[in-house]
Design an enzyme around this catalytic site. Structure first.
Site, PDB file in Angstrom:
ATOM      1  N   LYS A 136      44.374  23.573  35.551  1.00 56.47           N
ATOM      2  CA  LYS A 136      44.489  22.848  36.818  1.00 56.47           C
ATOM      3  C   LYS A 136      45.233  21.522  36.605  1.00 56.47           C
ATOM      4  O   LYS A 136      44.936  20.785  35.671  1.00 56.47           O
ATOM      5  CB  LYS A 136      43.080  22.576  37.365  1.00 56.47           C
ATOM      6  CG  LYS A 136      43.088  21.970  38.737  1.00 56.47           C
ATOM      7  CD  LYS A 136      41.681  21.666  39.209  1.00 56.47           C
ATOM      8  CE  LYS A 136      41.750  20.813  40.468  1.00 56.47           C
ATOM      9  NZ  LYS A 136      40.490  20.170  40.763  1.00 56.47           N
ATOM     10  N   LYS A 188      70.361  43.731  53.279  1.00 58.93           N
ATOM     11  CA  LYS A 188      69.335  44.371  52.440  1.00 58.93           C
ATOM     12  C   LYS A 188      69.680  45.823  52.125  1.00 58.93           C
ATOM     13  O   LYS A 188      69.091  46.412  51.235  1.00 58.93           O
ATOM     14  CB  LYS A 188      67.981  44.331  53.145  1.00 58.93           C
ATOM     15  CG  LYS A 188      67.559  42.935  53.592  1.00 58.93           C
ATOM     16  CD  LYS A 188      66.470  42.379  52.723  1.00 58.93           C
ATOM     17  CE  LYS A 188      66.005  41.028  53.258  1.00 58.93           C
ATOM     18  NZ  LYS A 188      64.958  40.432  52.443  1.00 58.93           N
ATOM     19  N   ASP A 243      63.867  40.466  45.448  1.00 56.62           N
ATOM     20  CA  ASP A 243      63.801  40.999  46.822  1.00 56.62           C
ATOM     21  C   ASP A 243      63.378  42.466  46.727  1.00 56.62           C
ATOM     22  O   ASP A 243      64.165  43.327  46.299  1.00 56.62           O
ATOM     23  CB  ASP A 243      65.157  40.855  47.511  1.00 56.62           C
ATOM     24  CG  ASP A 243      65.047  41.153  49.003  1.00 56.62           C
ATOM     25  OD1 ASP A 243      64.382  42.133  49.369  1.00 56.62           O
ATOM     26  OD2 ASP A 243      65.626  40.388  49.797  1.00 56.62           O
ATOM     27  N   ILE A 244      62.161  42.747  47.125  1.00 54.88           N
ATOM     28  CA  ILE A 244      61.601  44.099  46.957  1.00 54.88           C
ATOM     29  C   ILE A 244      62.332  45.089  47.859  1.00 54.88           C
ATOM     30  O   ILE A 244      62.732  46.179  47.424  1.00 54.88           O
ATOM     31  CB  ILE A 244      60.086  44.079  47.257  1.00 54.88           C
ATOM     32  CG1 ILE A 244      59.397  43.125  46.274  1.00 54.88           C
ATOM     33  CG2 ILE A 244      59.481  45.474  47.171  1.00 54.88           C
ATOM     34  CD1 ILE A 244      58.028  42.660  46.681  1.00 54.88           C
ATOM     35  N   PHE A 293      61.249  44.640  57.652  1.00 54.64           N
ATOM     36  CA  PHE A 293      60.845  43.839  58.805  1.00 54.64           C
ATOM     37  C   PHE A 293      61.651  42.551  58.788  1.00 54.64           C
ATOM     38  O   PHE A 293      62.071  42.099  57.731  1.00 54.64           O
ATOM     39  CB  PHE A 293      59.343  43.507  58.744  1.00 54.64           C
ATOM     40  CG  PHE A 293      58.495  44.567  59.395  1.00 54.64           C
ATOM     41  CD1 PHE A 293      58.386  45.822  58.829  1.00 54.64           C
ATOM     42  CD2 PHE A 293      57.835  44.311  60.583  1.00 54.64           C
ATOM     43  CE1 PHE A 293      57.623  46.807  59.432  1.00 54.64           C
ATOM     44  CE2 PHE A 293      57.058  45.285  61.197  1.00 54.64           C
ATOM     45  CZ  PHE A 293      56.957  46.535  60.615  1.00 54.64           C
ATOM     46  N   ASN A 303      51.476  32.241  52.564  1.00 51.43           N
ATOM     47  CA  ASN A 303      51.874  32.170  53.975  1.00 51.43           C
ATOM     48  C   ASN A 303      50.790  32.817  54.836  1.00 51.43           C
ATOM     49  O   ASN A 303      49.811  33.344  54.325  1.00 51.43           O
ATOM     50  CB  ASN A 303      53.254  32.817  54.193  1.00 51.43           C
ATOM     51  CG  ASN A 303      53.252  34.290  53.857  1.00 51.43           C
ATOM     52  OD1 ASN A 303      52.614  35.086  54.547  1.00 51.43           O
ATOM     53  ND2 ASN A 303      53.932  34.661  52.782  1.00 51.43           N
ATOM     54  N   LYS A 318      70.437  41.165  58.575  1.00 53.81           N
ATOM     55  CA  LYS A 318      69.479  41.515  57.507  1.00 53.81           C
ATOM     56  C   LYS A 318      69.603  42.994  57.128  1.00 53.81           C
ATOM     57  O   LYS A 318      69.526  43.357  55.960  1.00 53.81           O
ATOM     58  CB  LYS A 318      68.054  41.197  57.978  1.00 53.81           C
ATOM     59  CG  LYS A 318      67.140  40.751  56.884  1.00 53.81           C
ATOM     60  CD  LYS A 318      65.894  40.062  57.405  1.00 53.81           C
ATOM     61  CE  LYS A 318      66.127  38.570  57.603  1.00 53.81           C
ATOM     62  NZ  LYS A 318      64.931  37.853  58.065  1.00 53.81           N
TER      63      LYS A 318
HETATM   64  N1  CTP Z   1      61.301  41.130  51.588  1.00 54.24           N
HETATM   65  C1  CTP Z   1      61.032  41.674  50.354  1.00 54.24           C
HETATM   66  N2  CTP Z   1      61.083  40.882  49.239  1.00 54.24           N
HETATM   67  C2  CTP Z   1      61.402  39.574  49.348  1.00 54.24           C
HETATM   68  C3  CTP Z   1      61.669  39.006  50.624  1.00 54.24           C
HETATM   69  C4  CTP Z   1      61.609  39.817  51.727  1.00 54.24           C
HETATM   70  O1  CTP Z   1      60.744  42.877  50.257  1.00 54.24           O
HETATM   71  N3  CTP Z   1      61.412  38.825  48.261  1.00 54.24           N
HETATM   72  C5  CTP Z   1      61.303  42.013  52.753  1.00 54.24           C
HETATM   73  C6  CTP Z   1      60.168  41.810  53.719  1.00 54.24           C
HETATM   74  O2  CTP Z   1      59.071  42.634  53.402  1.00 54.24           O
HETATM   75  C7  CTP Z   1      60.808  42.209  55.029  1.00 54.24           C
HETATM   76  C8  CTP Z   1      62.260  41.828  54.876  1.00 54.24           C
HETATM   77  O3  CTP Z   1      62.462  41.722  53.478  1.00 54.24           O
HETATM   78  O4  CTP Z   1      60.788  43.618  55.192  1.00 54.24           O
HETATM   79  C9  CTP Z   1      62.675  40.559  55.555  1.00 54.24           C
HETATM   80  O5  CTP Z   1      61.941  39.493  55.121  1.00 54.24           O
HETATM   81  P1  CTP Z   1      62.125  38.007  55.785  1.00 54.24           P
HETATM   82  O6  CTP Z   1      61.243  37.070  55.049  1.00 54.24           O
HETATM   83  O7  CTP Z   1      62.016  38.088  57.248  1.00 54.24           O
HETATM   84  O8  CTP Z   1      63.625  37.698  55.496  1.00 54.24           O
HETATM   85  P2  CTP Z   1      64.278  37.025  54.274  1.00 54.24           P
HETATM   86  O9  CTP Z   1      64.887  38.080  53.451  1.00 54.24           O
HETATM   87  O10 CTP Z   1      63.330  36.110  53.569  1.00 54.24           O
HETATM   88  O11 CTP Z   1      65.435  36.214  54.975  1.00 54.24           O
HETATM   89  P3  CTP Z   1      65.321  34.836  55.839  1.00 54.24           P
HETATM   90  O12 CTP Z   1      64.380  33.955  55.084  1.00 54.24           O
HETATM   91  O13 CTP Z   1      66.721  34.412  55.876  1.00 54.24           O
HETATM   92  O14 CTP Z   1      64.809  35.213  57.186  1.00 54.24           O
END
Ligand code: CTP
Length: 405
Positions: free
Chosen positions: A288, A344, A307-308, A326, A210, A340
């Site tokens: 590849k 979380k 999800d960290i 964030f 991304n 969120k």
């Molecule tokens: N995050 C994380 N590990 C993941 C996904 C997200 O630690 N696998 C953390 C990001 O670092 C951020 C927060 O979760 O602090 C929110 O991430 P975001 O991508 O905005 O939200 P999602 O959990 O992916 O939810 P959505 O896609 O519904 O917005």
């Protein structure tokens, strides 16, 4: 703000403005600081070692090889004994050496060996100042946490008028006082920060990633370190330099980021600013993928990544006292952030608008709203460094006063 008892290592590089550093030495000593001085070869063309040592009240260091006679006072000790390294004037040449990590004379060697904050006061001809190379070098240095004061605009010694004059001695003194007198409310606290994107391989040459630049997360790591925290920055693939005063661990995938985050525990503070990929590729290939004539396009199978943030925020003996996440949102910022926060299990969500119109991704500014159990606090649109500094101060207040969460 007192700097009495502090030690400044002053590096004087080449430039007509070097004479002003003599006044700087006097003013620092008047305020009770001790000043070690290093003259570069260029600096010694403009001021003499004798005048510098007379004002500093101690011998001047002007040659790397002279130090080999003096086993107790190598370049490492010289920079370690100081509380702050000041480069004034900082020539274009010395800034370029610092950015490139060169160590071919005493000044550049001790700048590379230093673990102390560094303040540069550039001074040069305005064309040299505006040159893309100089600006890129300074951007690199700022990214590593080097502080900058000036230059000012005005008449230059070369006869031109423009930006490039050494900042005035009062401005340099005040920058020194700000750095040396800054409170360290997070001293003794450990922090981990995740930053940047993760890359999830499809095969050895392709990945799902991304557009996260890592600028905000890296700035937060540097800001927490400036407040005295011992910081581990876990960074996905980014084009940024490792910030000064921070231990940086580079990872690629979400699983590697989680493992590095767990390894950084116990910690008092966790800030998850990384844009972690939500999915990993289950059918990633070790070789590849080749196109086969007439064959349909391959199907990429995905599975959820760990999800960290949620893992770190889960109750348990190793849960950091303050866990910050964030939320990157393109609409209904506050509602999504509040959801969120609950989902979380973290203490604070820094919600930011990443709609294309906001210019947040890859840009230098951020518009954020802080969402916690006590409500929402919108901040004005700020430079990412400013967001980082305010967030670090917010975290310090929350931990020391317990009044925010
Ligand atoms: N995050 C994380 N590990 C993941 C996904 C997200 O630690 N696998 C953390 C990001 O670092 C951020 C927060 O979760 O602090 C929110 O991430 P975001 O991508 O905005 O939200 P999602 O959990 O992916 O939810 P959505 O896609 O519904 O917005």
């Amino acid at each position: 703000m007192s700097i009495a008892g502090k030690r400044v290592l002053l590096i004087i590089s080449g430039g007509i403005a070097a004479y002003k550093s003599l006044d700087l030495i006097r003013r620092l000593r008047e305020r009770g600081a001790s000043v070690g001085c290093v003259l570069t070869r260029g600096g010694a063309q403009f001021v003499t070692p004798l005048s510098v040592s007379a004002l500093a009240g101690e011998a001047v260091h002007d040659d790397l090889f002279a130090l080999t006679d003096d086993s107790g006072m190598g370049h490492i000790q010289l920079s370690r004994q100081a509380d702050l390294v000041v480069v004034a004037p900082a020539s274009a040449d010395l800034l370029a050496k610092m950015a490139a990590g060169l160590a071919d004379d005493l000044a550049s060697t001790l700048l590379l060996a230093s673990d102390k904050p560094v303040l540069v006061a550039p001074a040069m001809n305005s064309q040299m100042w505006r040159h893309a190379a100089t600006q890129a070098n300074l951007a690199t240095l700022r990214g590593r946490g080097v502080r900058q004061v000036g230059p000012a605009a005005g008449d230059l010694a070369c006869g031109e008028v423009g930006e490039g004059r050494l900042a005035g001695v009062p401005a340099i003194l005040s920058a020194i006082e700000t750095i040396l007198g800054a409170p360290q409310p997070l001293a003794g606290r450990r922090a981990l920060v995740t930053s940047g994107p993760t890359f999830e391989p499809i095969d050895p040459v392709r990945y799902i990633g991304n557009r996260s630049s890592g600028k905000q997360g890296h700035a937060i790591a540097a800001a927490l370190a400036r407040l005295g925290a011992e910081v581990t920055l876990i960074s996905g693939p980014v084009a940024l330099a490792d910030p000064a005063g921070v231990r940086t661990v580079r990872v690629e995938t979400a699983r590697e980021m989680l493992a590095a985050a767990k390894a950084a525990l116990p910690a008092d503070i966790a800030v998850c600013a990384a844009a972690v990929a939500d999915w990993q590729v289950v059918n990633a290939l070790p070789q590849k993928r080749k196109k086969e004539a007439g064959a349909p396009p391959p199907v990429i199978e995905l599975a959820a990544n760990p999800d960290i943030l949620a893992t770190l925020a889960a109750p348990g003996p190793l849960r950091p006292a303050l866990v910050v996440g964030f939320a990157a949102e393109t609409e209904n910022l506050r509602e999504h952030a509040a959801a969120k926060l609950a989902r979380k299990g973290c203490d604070l969500i820094v919600a930011n608008d990443v709609s294309p119109a906001s210019g947040t991704f890859g840009g230098d500014h951020n518009s954020v709203v802080l969402v916690s159990a006590t409500g929402a606090e919108p901040w004005p649109r700020l430079d990412k460094d400013e967001v980082a500094a305010r967030l670090a101060a917010w975290i310090a207040a929350a931990l020391t006063e317990g009044d925010k969460i």
